[in-house]
Write a protein that holds these residues in place. Structure first.
Motif, PDB file in Angstrom:
ATOM      1  N   LYS A   4       0.838  -1.203   0.000  1.00 17.81           N
ATOM      2  CA  LYS A   4       0.000   0.000   0.000  1.00 17.81           C
ATOM      3  C   LYS A   4       0.873   1.253   0.000  1.00 17.81           C
ATOM      4  CE  LYS A   4      -2.956   2.709   2.869  1.00 17.81           C
ATOM      5  NZ  LYS A   4      -4.205   2.987   3.297  1.00 17.81           N
ATOM      6  N   HIS A  65     -14.649  -2.725  -7.694  1.00 15.74           N
ATOM      7  CA  HIS A  65     -14.162  -3.667  -6.691  1.00 15.74           C
ATOM      8  C   HIS A  65     -15.133  -3.656  -5.508  1.00 15.74           C
ATOM      9  CE1 HIS A  65     -11.604  -5.336  -3.520  1.00 15.74           C
ATOM     10  NE2 HIS A  65     -10.887  -5.872  -4.492  1.00 15.74           N
ATOM     11  N   SER A  67     -14.944  -3.807  -2.384  1.00 19.61           N
ATOM     12  CA  SER A  67     -14.629  -2.966  -1.218  1.00 19.61           C
ATOM     13  C   SER A  67     -13.950  -1.660  -1.643  1.00 19.61           C
ATOM     14  CB  SER A  67     -13.744  -3.739  -0.241  1.00 19.61           C
ATOM     15  OG  SER A  67     -12.512  -4.063  -0.856  1.00 19.61           O
ATOM     16  N   CYS A  68     -14.377  -1.144  -2.782  1.00 21.84           N
ATOM     17  CA  CYS A  68     -13.746   0.069  -3.302  1.00 21.84           C
ATOM     18  C   CYS A  68     -13.920   1.245  -2.342  1.00 21.84           C
ATOM     19  CB  CYS A  68     -14.323   0.440  -4.663  1.00 21.84           C
ATOM     20  SG  CYS A  68     -13.557   1.934  -5.311  1.00 21.84           S
ATOM     21  N   LEU A 113      -6.865   2.308   0.325  1.00 30.42           N
ATOM     22  CA  LEU A 113      -6.714   0.883   0.012  1.00 30.42           C
ATOM     23  C   LEU A 113      -6.306   0.098   1.251  1.00 30.42           C
ATOM     24  CD1 LEU A 113      -4.762   1.118  -3.368  1.00 30.42           C
ATOM     25  CD2 LEU A 113      -7.121   0.332  -3.065  1.00 30.42           C
ATOM     26  N   SER A 114      -6.718  -1.159   1.296  1.00 29.20           N
ATOM     27  CA  SER A 114      -6.296  -2.040   2.388  1.00 29.20           C
ATOM     28  C   SER A 114      -5.488  -3.204   1.814  1.00 29.20           C
ATOM     29  CB  SER A 114      -7.522  -2.580   3.133  1.00 29.20           C
ATOM     30  OG  SER A 114      -8.165  -3.579   2.353  1.00 29.20           O
ATOM     31  N   ASP A 116      -6.026  -6.291   2.323  1.00 25.32           N
ATOM     32  CA  ASP A 116      -6.974  -7.298   1.826  1.00 25.32           C
ATOM     33  C   ASP A 116      -7.430  -6.965   0.410  1.00 25.32           C
ATOM     34  OD1 ASP A 116      -6.825  -8.815   4.119  1.00 25.32           O
ATOM     35  OD2 ASP A 116      -8.632  -7.962   5.017  1.00 25.32           O
ATOM     36  N   ASP A 117      -7.706  -5.669   0.158  1.00 30.23           N
ATOM     37  CA  ASP A 117      -8.081  -5.246  -1.197  1.00 30.23           C
ATOM     38  C   ASP A 117      -6.995  -5.641  -2.191  1.00 30.23           C
ATOM     39  OD1 ASP A 117     -10.325  -3.946  -0.154  1.00 30.23           O
ATOM     40  OD2 ASP A 117      -9.331  -1.985  -0.128  1.00 30.23           O
ATOM     41  N   SER A 120      -6.737  -9.254  -3.390  1.00 28.97           N
ATOM     42  CA  SER A 120      -7.900  -9.861  -4.030  1.00 28.97           C
ATOM     43  C   SER A 120      -7.747  -9.867  -5.557  1.00 28.97           C
ATOM     44  CB  SER A 120      -9.174  -9.107  -3.640  1.00 28.97           C
ATOM     45  OG  SER A 120      -9.132  -7.793  -4.151  1.00 28.97           O
ATOM     46  N   LEU A 122      -9.581  -8.863  -9.223  1.00 23.05           N
ATOM     47  CA  LEU A 122     -10.578  -7.991  -9.833  1.00 23.05           C
ATOM     48  C   LEU A 122     -10.945  -8.554 -11.198  1.00 23.05           C
ATOM     49  CD1 LEU A 122     -12.171  -5.269  -9.686  1.00 23.05           C
ATOM     50  CD2 LEU A 122     -10.294  -4.285 -11.000  1.00 23.05           C
ATOM     51  N   TYR A 136      -5.597  -7.635  -8.023  1.00 24.24           N
ATOM     52  CA  TYR A 136      -5.865  -6.195  -7.921  1.00 24.24           C
ATOM     53  C   TYR A 136      -4.570  -5.392  -7.836  1.00 24.24           C
ATOM     54  CZ  TYR A 136      -8.680  -2.140  -6.312  1.00 24.24           C
ATOM     55  OH  TYR A 136      -9.300  -0.929  -6.173  1.00 24.24           O
TER      56      TYR A 136
END
Length: 180
Positions: A4, A65, A67-68, A113-114, A116-117, A120, A122, A136
């Motif tokens: 991140k 996404h 969790s955008c 952003l996290s 986890d994101d 993932s 996309l 992602y």
């Protein structure tokens, strides 16, 4: 440094470089900006529009996404570009204002952003309607790399037009660290 944090660094670099590019381009006449210089997108204006088109397309995909972050809510409302060579703005001042606005959205998005994101997958469709599913974080890396690639082309076109944007290395944006 986390993944991140790397994307936050790239978002800051993107904004910094766009400021430099647009400042130099602002010294040119409308005719010089639109002059076909043999680049893939023809002119400085055409290439700057292409970067904006691609950024808009990718940010709209990223906004899909699950969790955008909310930072992209306003980007979702933008009209979707229909071609990679589309000229969204033929007026340089309006192009420059939109670029600055979008760069702020990119800064805010990367801040939200996290991990986890980033880990993932996309799923999306490219501009030809072909489905893709990719990590992602890899797509975000592509997003920033694409900008850098075409800004490099613009910096060459600007230099040919007599405008030197100076240092472009990411290295100058990487903070100094105290050795362990």
């Amino acid at each position: 440094m986390s993944l991140k944090s790397h994307f936050e660094l790239l978002a800051g670099y993107n904004q910094w470089m766009n400021l430099k590019v647009y400042e130099a381009a602002g010294h040119l006449s409308a005719d010089d900006l639109a002059k076909d210089r043999g680049a893939f997108f023809g002119s400085i204006l055409g290439t700057l529009n292409h970067i904006l088109v691609a950024d808009t397309i990718w940010l709209k995909r990223f906004a899909a996404h699950p969790s955008c972050p909310s930072a992209l809510d306003e980007v979702v409302k933008l009209p979707s570009p229909t071609r990679l060579d589309q000229v969204l703005f033929d007026d340089f001042v309006k192009l420059s204002e939109h670029r600055a606005w979008l760069d702020c959205k990119i800064i805010n998005w990367t801040a939200e952003l996290s991990d986890d994101d980033l880990d993932s997958v996309l799923s999306y469709y490219n501009t030809k309607g072909i489905a893709g599913s990719k990590r992602y974080s890899s797509l975000i890396l592509h997003f920033f790399n694409h900008q850098t690639h075409h800004r490099g082309q613009v910096s060459t076109l600007l230099l040919q037009a007599g405008e030197d944007i100076g240092v472009t290395d990411l290295l100058v944006r990487i903070p100094e660290e105290i050795p362990e």
